[in-house]
Scaffold this motif. Structure first.
Motif, PDB file in Angstrom:
ATOM      1  N   ARG A   1       1.236 -14.466  42.656  1.00  0.00           N
ATOM      2  CA  ARG A   1       2.244 -14.277  43.690  1.00  0.00           C
ATOM      3  C   ARG A   1       1.595 -14.341  45.080  1.00  0.00           C
ATOM      4  NH1 ARG A   1       7.055 -13.034  42.534  1.00  0.00           N
ATOM      5  NH2 ARG A   1       6.414 -12.247  40.489  1.00  0.00           N
ATOM      6  N   ASN A   2       2.227 -15.075  45.995  1.00  0.00           N
ATOM      7  CA  ASN A   2       1.751 -15.298  47.367  1.00  0.00           C
ATOM      8  C   ASN A   2       0.627 -16.323  47.478  1.00  0.00           C
ATOM      9  OD1 ASN A   2       2.153 -11.842  47.471  1.00  0.00           O
ATOM     10  ND2 ASN A   2       3.502 -13.213  48.602  1.00  0.00           N
TER      11      ASN A   2
ATOM     12  N   GLU B   1      -0.982 -20.332  47.147  1.00  0.00           N
ATOM     13  CA  GLU B   1      -0.453 -21.601  47.639  1.00  0.00           C
ATOM     14  C   GLU B   1      -1.232 -22.788  47.084  1.00  0.00           C
ATOM     15  OE1 GLU B   1      -0.554 -21.525  51.895  1.00  0.00           O
ATOM     16  OE2 GLU B   1       1.215 -20.272  52.082  1.00  0.00           O
TER      17      GLU B   1
ATOM     18  N   THR C   1       4.257 -22.912  48.499  1.00  0.00           N
ATOM     19  CA  THR C   1       4.153 -21.531  48.064  1.00  0.00           C
ATOM     20  C   THR C   1       4.108 -21.500  46.537  1.00  0.00           C
ATOM     21  OG1 THR C   1       6.534 -21.211  47.910  1.00  0.00           O
ATOM     22  CG2 THR C   1       5.488 -20.793  50.066  1.00  0.00           C
TER      23      THR C   1
ATOM     24  N   GLU D   1       6.213 -20.166  44.541  1.00  0.00           N
ATOM     25  CA  GLU D   1       7.542 -20.488  44.017  1.00  0.00           C
ATOM     26  C   GLU D   1       7.860 -21.973  44.164  1.00  0.00           C
ATOM     27  OE1 GLU D   1       7.070 -16.312  44.718  1.00  0.00           O
ATOM     28  OE2 GLU D   1       6.837 -18.015  46.095  1.00  0.00           O
ATOM     29  N   GLN D   2       7.460 -22.580  45.287  1.00  0.00           N
ATOM     30  CA  GLN D   2       7.692 -24.012  45.486  1.00  0.00           C
ATOM     31  C   GLN D   2       6.881 -24.844  44.496  1.00  0.00           C
ATOM     32  OE1 GLN D   2       6.609 -24.201  49.633  1.00  0.00           O
ATOM     33  NE2 GLN D   2       8.750 -24.401  50.301  1.00  0.00           N
TER      34      GLN D   2
ATOM     35  N   VAL E   1       6.142 -24.038  41.490  1.00  0.00           N
ATOM     36  CA  VAL E   1       6.877 -23.986  40.207  1.00  0.00           C
ATOM     37  C   VAL E   1       8.121 -24.859  40.291  1.00  0.00           C
ATOM     38  CG1 VAL E   1       8.150 -22.494  38.627  1.00  0.00           C
ATOM     39  CG2 VAL E   1       5.972 -21.713  39.596  1.00  0.00           C
ATOM     40  N   ALA E   2       8.847 -24.785  41.414  1.00  0.00           N
ATOM     41  CA  ALA E   2      10.063 -25.588  41.572  1.00  0.00           C
ATOM     42  C   ALA E   2       9.748 -27.077  41.531  1.00  0.00           C
ATOM     43  CB  ALA E   2      10.751 -25.231  42.895  1.00  0.00           C
TER      44      ALA E   2
ATOM     45  N   ARG F   1       4.322 -21.095  36.078  1.00  0.00           N
ATOM     46  CA  ARG F   1       4.979 -19.819  36.357  1.00  0.00           C
ATOM     47  C   ARG F   1       4.211 -19.062  37.438  1.00  0.00           C
ATOM     48  NH1 ARG F   1       2.045 -18.745  31.654  1.00  0.00           N
ATOM     49  NH2 ARG F   1       0.825 -16.812  31.670  1.00  0.00           N
ATOM     50  N   VAL F   2       4.865 -18.020  37.962  1.00  0.00           N
ATOM     51  CA  VAL F   2       4.265 -17.126  38.954  1.00  0.00           C
ATOM     52  C   VAL F   2       4.075 -15.776  38.292  1.00  0.00           C
ATOM     53  CG1 VAL F   2       4.550 -16.009  41.199  1.00  0.00           C
ATOM     54  CG2 VAL F   2       5.430 -18.324  40.840  1.00  0.00           C
TER      55      VAL F   2
END
Length: 403
Positions: free
Chosen positions: A121-122, A124, A182, A184-185, A187-188, A194-195
């Motif tokens: 998490r957090n 990049e 990021t 999340e990006q 993963v998207a 996953r995060v």
């Protein structure tokens, strides 16, 4: 010189970096490796080389079934990154990459090539087009631009495409945007799976000098600004102590004999004073000892004058010899580093006689180990020519590995 570790620019350096060869920690059949530094073919102080990394992989226990690759790296040389990536691909163990801070540039495609990519998490990812440095005419520049777009960029994009399922063209367009993704990006975009957990990309980026990734007016800033050349380009202890001491004694003697009071007077100033003294001695209108001398003038006897002329001639020869040796050493170092070809040695040497500062700066800015360099900026030079480097990438593929 690695752009993430700029020499001579203390104001640009953030947290000090000490590159270390990766060490393996094993728990049962799971081995943990860390990629926490720039990726650089020199290795050692400058970063982690493929040779160092692969050496650690080779020492993993035979029963290793999973490699957890922890990443916090600004990236580095493309070919070194490809070598590390393919070494991990070819290992029988399943590779799980975990980005703990930042995986930028070549570190990003190493991460994307893993069997599984976890973003803390957090954390990049950073993706961009490959860059290179080239010295040559318009045809050379066009050829290198074509190589960057058609070979390097496409090879890198193909790694992202294989992971995400999107096309190479899609990732070429994304790379051209110089994107920081990021967790999340990532993963998207299907680059990561996953995060989990907690990471700190801001602290990770602060550990390295990431200014080489900045853009100015839509283009990247220069990777190396105001390059600081070393005191000598020779390895080891290159300062030629005996010559330096002899030269210092010589210039001190010349200043004393010529009446130059400035201890920091340049060689040009000393030579100008010497020329003036010789002209005055040769001028038949110079006043005799019995004539009134103007203020500041002196009379020198014949023996002293002859000694002065001899010392001056010796000084000029010594300075010429030191200049010649220094320029020979600059060309020899460029040859040893693979910055220039042996066939062009004499041409570079002749140019140094005409403009030493300018030509030395050009040689220092040329990448090592390639006649027409094509390497991601800041990436220290490789040991192959442009064609060899490109052919070396042509056949790598992905090896299936079991869990």
């Amino acid at each position: 010189m690695n752009p993430f570790r700029p020499a001579g620019r203390a104001e640009a350096q953030r947290t000090p970096i000490r590159a270390e060869a990766p060490t393996a920690r094993t728990e049962g059949t799971v081995a943990t490796l860390r990629l926490y530094d720039p990726i650089d073919s020199w290795g050692g102080y400058w970063g982690v080389s493929a040779k160092e990394f692969v050496g650690v992989i080779d020492e993993l226990p035979e029963e290793t079934t999973e490699i957890r690759l922890l990443i916090n790296s600004p990236g580095g040389e493309v070919l070194e990154g490809i070598a590390i990536m393919n070494a991990l691909r070819s290992h029988k163990a399943r590779v799980v990459a975990v980005v703990e801070g930042v995986a930028a540039s070549s570190a990003s495609f190493i991460a994307a090539s893993a069997d599984e990519l976890i973003m803390m998490r957090n954390s990049e990812l950073y993706i961009h087009n490959a860059w290179g440095i080239v010295i040559g005419d318009a045809a050379d520049l066009r050829a290198v631009a074509d190589d960057l777009e058609q070979h390097f960029d496409r090879n890198i994009a193909s790694v992202y495409a294989a992971k995400s399922g999107d096309s190479v063209e899609h990732w070429l367009a994304e790379m051209d945007k110089d994107r920081f993704l990021t967790a999340e990006q990532a993963v998207a975009e299907k680059l990561a799976d996953r995060v989990e957990g907690v990471g700190d990309a801001a602290a990770a980026k602060a550990r390295f000098d990431m200014s080489v990734f900045a853009r100015s007016d839509g283009r990247r800033a220069a990777a190396i600004s105001d390059p600081k050349l070393p005191s000598s380009s020779e390895p080891g202890d290159p300062n030629r102590k005996e010559n330096a001491v002899a030269y210092s004694d010589l210039t001190a003697g010349l200043r004393e004999r010529l009446g130059v009071t400035d201890a920091e007077a340049s060689d040009e100033t000393l030579l100008a004073a010497l020329d003036q003294a010789l002209e005055e001695q040769a001028d038949p209108t110079t006043p005799s000892a019995s004539a009134a001398l103007p203020e500041g003038a002196i009379v020198v006897d014949k023996a002293a004058h002859e000694q002065l002329v001899a010392d001056a001639a010796a000084g000029r020869r010594a300075m010429d010899a030191i200049d010649a040796q220094r320029r020979d050493d600059i060309v020899a170092a460029a040859l040893a580093d693979g910055r220039i070809a042996s066939s062009s040695r004499d041409s570079w040497r002749a140019q140094l006689d005409k403009d030493e500062d300018g030509i030395t700066a050009i040689l220092a800015g040329m990448p090592k180990n390639t006649a027409v360099p094509v390497a991601e900026v800041g990436h220290s030079d490789t040991l192959t020519s442009t064609e060899d480097a490109l052919y070396a990438q042509a056949g790598w593929g992905k090896t299936e590995k079991g869990a």
